[in-house]
Design a protein around this motif. Sequence first.
Motif, PDB file in Angstrom:
ATOM      1  N   ARG A 250       0.786  -1.162  -0.263  1.00  0.00           N
ATOM      2  CA  ARG A 250       0.078   0.069  -0.116  1.00  0.00           C
ATOM      3  C   ARG A 250       0.909   1.135  -0.015  1.00  0.00           C
ATOM      4  O   ARG A 250       1.366   1.636   0.932  1.00  0.00           O
ATOM      5  CB  ARG A 250      -0.870   0.044   1.223  1.00  0.00           C
ATOM      6  CG  ARG A 250      -1.867  -1.202   1.142  1.00  0.00           C
ATOM      7  CD  ARG A 250      -2.842  -1.098   0.043  1.00  0.00           C
ATOM      8  NE  ARG A 250      -4.007  -1.995   0.294  1.00  0.00           N
ATOM      9  CZ  ARG A 250      -3.993  -3.524  -0.121  1.00  0.00           C
ATOM     10  NH1 ARG A 250      -2.979  -3.767  -0.909  1.00  0.00           N
ATOM     11  NH2 ARG A 250      -4.958  -4.074   0.220  1.00  0.00           N
ATOM     12  N   ARG A 251       1.345   1.880  -1.241  1.00  0.00           N
ATOM     13  CA  ARG A 251       2.141   2.703  -0.979  1.00  0.00           C
ATOM     14  C   ARG A 251       1.785   4.064  -0.394  1.00  0.00           C
ATOM     15  O   ARG A 251       0.678   4.426  -0.534  1.00  0.00           O
ATOM     16  CB  ARG A 251       2.458   3.249  -2.701  1.00  0.00           C
ATOM     17  CG  ARG A 251       2.966   2.276  -3.513  1.00  0.00           C
ATOM     18  CD  ARG A 251       3.258   2.484  -5.009  1.00  0.00           C
ATOM     19  NE  ARG A 251       1.701   2.824  -5.490  1.00  0.00           N
ATOM     20  CZ  ARG A 251       1.032   1.806  -5.829  1.00  0.00           C
ATOM     21  NH1 ARG A 251       1.355   0.577  -5.817  1.00  0.00           N
ATOM     22  NH2 ARG A 251      -0.257   2.064  -6.302  1.00  0.00           N
ATOM     23  N   MET A 252       2.512   4.489   0.336  1.00  0.00           N
ATOM     24  CA  MET A 252       2.247   5.989   0.845  1.00  0.00           C
ATOM     25  C   MET A 252       3.567   6.705   0.760  1.00  0.00           C
ATOM     26  O   MET A 252       4.562   6.272   1.509  1.00  0.00           O
ATOM     27  CB  MET A 252       1.855   5.464   2.477  1.00  0.00           C
ATOM     28  CG  MET A 252       1.410   6.918   3.034  1.00  0.00           C
ATOM     29  SD  MET A 252       0.804   6.471   4.786  1.00  0.00           S
ATOM     30  CE  MET A 252       2.135   6.023   5.591  1.00  0.00           C
ATOM     31  N   GLU A 253       3.455   7.878   0.145  1.00  0.00           N
ATOM     32  CA  GLU A 253       4.483   8.681   0.012  1.00  0.00           C
ATOM     33  C   GLU A 253       3.952  10.192   0.418  1.00  0.00           C
ATOM     34  O   GLU A 253       2.843  10.448  -0.047  1.00  0.00           O
ATOM     35  CB  GLU A 253       5.123   8.538  -1.285  1.00  0.00           C
ATOM     36  CG  GLU A 253       5.764   7.339  -1.634  1.00  0.00           C
ATOM     37  CD  GLU A 253       6.140   7.377  -3.149  1.00  0.00           C
ATOM     38  OE1 GLU A 253       6.465   8.563  -3.725  1.00  0.00           O
ATOM     39  OE2 GLU A 253       6.228   6.214  -3.756  1.00  0.00           O
ATOM     40  N   VAL A 284       1.189  14.210  -1.894  1.00  0.00           N
ATOM     41  CA  VAL A 284       0.876  12.767  -1.208  1.00  0.00           C
ATOM     42  C   VAL A 284       0.712  11.878  -2.399  1.00  0.00           C
ATOM     43  O   VAL A 284       0.134  12.256  -3.253  1.00  0.00           O
ATOM     44  CB  VAL A 284      -0.441  12.825  -0.346  1.00  0.00           C
ATOM     45  CG1 VAL A 284      -0.794  11.795   0.252  1.00  0.00           C
ATOM     46  CG2 VAL A 284      -0.298  14.398   0.541  1.00  0.00           C
ATOM     47  N   LYS A 285       1.351  10.686  -2.283  1.00  0.00           N
ATOM     48  CA  LYS A 285       1.146   9.548  -2.991  1.00  0.00           C
ATOM     49  C   LYS A 285       0.450   8.397  -2.199  1.00  0.00           C
ATOM     50  O   LYS A 285       1.213   7.884  -1.420  1.00  0.00           O
ATOM     51  CB  LYS A 285       2.276   9.061  -3.868  1.00  0.00           C
ATOM     52  CG  LYS A 285       2.125   8.274  -4.992  1.00  0.00           C
ATOM     53  CD  LYS A 285       3.113   7.805  -5.536  1.00  0.00           C
ATOM     54  CE  LYS A 285       3.925   8.777  -6.717  1.00  0.00           C
ATOM     55  NZ  LYS A 285       3.104   8.918  -7.638  1.00  0.00           N
ATOM     56  N   LEU A 286      -0.514   7.921  -2.487  1.00  0.00           N
ATOM     57  CA  LEU A 286      -1.102   6.743  -1.541  1.00  0.00           C
ATOM     58  C   LEU A 286      -1.683   5.732  -2.546  1.00  0.00           C
ATOM     59  O   LEU A 286      -2.315   6.040  -3.480  1.00  0.00           O
ATOM     60  CB  LEU A 286      -2.276   7.493  -0.665  1.00  0.00           C
ATOM     61  CG  LEU A 286      -3.020   6.376   0.244  1.00  0.00           C
ATOM     62  CD1 LEU A 286      -2.198   5.882   1.270  1.00  0.00           C
ATOM     63  CD2 LEU A 286      -4.446   7.056   0.718  1.00  0.00           C
ATOM     64  N   THR A 293      -3.592   4.143  -7.392  1.00  0.00           N
ATOM     65  CA  THR A 293      -2.725   5.262  -6.668  1.00  0.00           C
ATOM     66  C   THR A 293      -3.572   6.590  -6.809  1.00  0.00           C
ATOM     67  O   THR A 293      -4.082   6.841  -7.599  1.00  0.00           O
ATOM     68  CB  THR A 293      -1.540   5.366  -7.185  1.00  0.00           C
ATOM     69  OG1 THR A 293      -0.772   4.262  -7.438  1.00  0.00           O
ATOM     70  CG2 THR A 293      -0.714   6.312  -6.600  1.00  0.00           C
ATOM     71  N   GLY A 857       8.497   7.827   2.383  1.00  0.00           N
ATOM     72  CA  GLY A 857       7.933   6.743   1.712  1.00  0.00           C
ATOM     73  C   GLY A 857       8.247   5.243   2.223  1.00  0.00           C
ATOM     74  O   GLY A 857       9.094   5.360   3.095  1.00  0.00           O
TER      75      GLY A 857
END
Length: 858
Positions: A250-253, A284-286, A293, A857
């Motif tokens: 679960r990408r979170m940046e 924000v990248k989620l 994304t 991230g």
Amino acid sequence: MRLVAFLLPFVASTSVLAQSPASAQVASTTVLRASAPRAGDPAPLASPERAVRAPRIDGSADDDIWKTARAITEFRQFEPTEDGDPSFRTEARVAYDSRNLYVLVRNYDPHPDSILSVLQRRDGMALSDDIILGVDSYNDKRTGYMFRLTPAGTMSDGYVFNDGNEDWGWNAVWEGAAQIDSLGWTAEYRIPLSQLRYVPSGDNTFGLLLMRRIARRGERISWPLFRRSRTGMVSQWQPMAGFAELSAPRRMELQPYTVGRYGASPRGDGTPRNAAASQIGADVKLGLTSNITLDAAVNPDFGQVEADPGVLNLSAFEQFFAERRPFFLEGSGIFRYDIDCNDGQCTGLFYSRRIGRSPQMRSTYGDAASPLQSRILGAAKVTGRLGNGLSIGLIDAVTQEEMGTQQRTIEPRTNYGVLRLQQDLRGGNSGIGLMVTNTARQTDQWTRNFLRGNAWTGGLDARHRFAGDRWQVSSQLAGSHVAGTAQAIALTQRSNGHLYQRPDAEHIDFDSTRTSLTGWMMQGSLEKQGGGITRLSTSAWYMAPGFEINDVGFRTRSDEAGASMWMGLRPVTPVGMFRRANLNFNAWGFSNTDGMMLGNGGNVNGWGEFKNFWSANGGIGFNNLITAYSDRDARGGPALFKPKTLNSWFNINGDSRRNFAPNIGGNVGRRLDGLGSNWNVHGGANVRVGSQFNGSINLNYTRNIDDQQWNGNYVDGGVTSFTFARLYQSTSSVTMRMNYTITPTLSFESYLQPFVSNGEYTDWRALANGRSSERDERFRPYTTRGAPAGFRVGQMRTNNVVRWEYRPGSVLFFVWTQGRDASDTNLDRRGVTDAYGNIFARRPDNVFLIKASYWLGR
């Protein structure tokens, strides 16, 4: 946000399944000359090695995993000869663990001192030896990610969509390292799986591509063999099975940033003052799922973006400028719904530069102190692809209300929304798509009678490949609906894109009581995209008079129908004196929907790269051999006869492998009645000093004589005169760029462009019988207002940026920008030296900016 709630029903949940270990094979690494398979043999299947211990990314092959992973050696040349023997041997190894993809490429070269190794900042694309790693993590044969690494350690990344369209504006956080040694050079990658998108299945298959460039030989090789004679790009990548037990990240940046500015800020009376300002924001990248994304920007800043090139637009239509802002460039391919593309300018339902545009009422209620751009309060973007082949793109952005003189609104608060869906069928060989856009403005008493309050556009598109994927048929059907007050819709009808008020527009009626306007368009095309050396494309389109997409799209005009045809020859082996070459034939014609011929023409053009690596292109064409008219030149007046013209052009470019690569070119156009002409000459050079410094300088000069340049519409004694004059115009510019890269993470870039255009009008005339082919019948003398005035427009823009990526994904910018403007009607001094001197004599507007971001991230 509303867009997330809207999208969630489309998002498929994913789970982590089991894997099985992959087999390994040790290969020899001592042969320099390639030992290739027979020509035409398919690349054999390969499998990745599971890494028990992650390799150290330092560009060496000493890690244990590289001693056991199977070597991929079946590389073939695809440029300049398709399926030719490579000059040097290349070996690649692929490994992975639950969180990362690892790749090592050994590039053998018997002369390591001759390797072209150019150091550039992140995402620099200067000519150099390189390796491009392509990853089709969906294995859909339509979309993929590209990671470029050079011997100097320069890293670039891009995205491929629609099986061949490249978008190098996409950015990811990954590691790459390279080393030059006695055997050649190595490239080593670590690609976090969090930067890719896929549906975990327990045993995933990725499509892979490895491309090597040997710059000094002008040679490119690949595994698997990339055939230029075939349709598509990603569909040719090699499926590699065996990626087992991958995580579902679960990408979170989070990238917070702060910006400080100091520079000139005009007062209301236009006098300068120095002012400081600061702001904070975040990107924000989620990862909503492993393949969907969310990107969001709060209070975004675009202060380090390069300025637009100088231009003086005397046409009836809006000037197109390319997008430069990273938030809108990244992943932009999924939002494409192009109606027409020409010379790098694409018109379509979504033109991202509408978001944050220059305030539309600035010239009405603004002054020198008014904002130049509408501030974006926030923007969000959802992109991804589901396991069933459905690609999703959604953008929502809000710009703030901007105020001008005496607190009058020059741009209302506006919400922009864009939805794009594309469903692949038949394994990506066919597909259908949908696009919907909406622009909603909170107009008030100052703006409601000038700007549309609400605008909708929608479009359907479809494509289908057949005959062994060599041919493709595609179609589009789109509609638009805009609404507002009667005054605002009347302005829309009178705008240059529509001109309902034209006296000879018998097929459309101007209605001052309308509060909405609706239109539609349709387009179809047939293309031969592969097989042999020939390529063909033919298309036809129809656009109703009420079609209006310019609230969040871009289109210069409606009320048009036409057809075009193109044929190209694309040899895949060297031809005669050329290493590479192509030849093109074009023809077109279009009218308005009432059947009035608006333009037609054709040309023959070609390009070739010689065996000494110089290149040249040129062509010759004609326009309006069939009688044609312009229904836009008079800005609402009668149609005007368009003269026949002949034009030609050429460009010569030096060997880009060298430290000094000159270029020169020009074009000449002439009316066949002898009453107008234009010519242009341009030249310059790209310069490289060592491996760290490169730059370019280009000079451009244009001389234009236009016998029927529009010069205003005037009401005299209750009668409107549509006036034209003979224009003598000279335009020149100098564009300079300099790049100094200290390390792959620390660089300095500079951009400078002064621009000058002088124009003198003579022989002021008014339309009489605009459709007559005889000049003296088309016009009558216009002497009511004396002699026409000329103009002199000058500007200078410079942008200077120090960029330091002090940790992966975290960047510090130091920026100095300067602008100078010098426009007047004083033509007593018209020389080039005087014009440029006038620019530098003006007071500059300087802005100093510091921007710091920090990437968080996992």
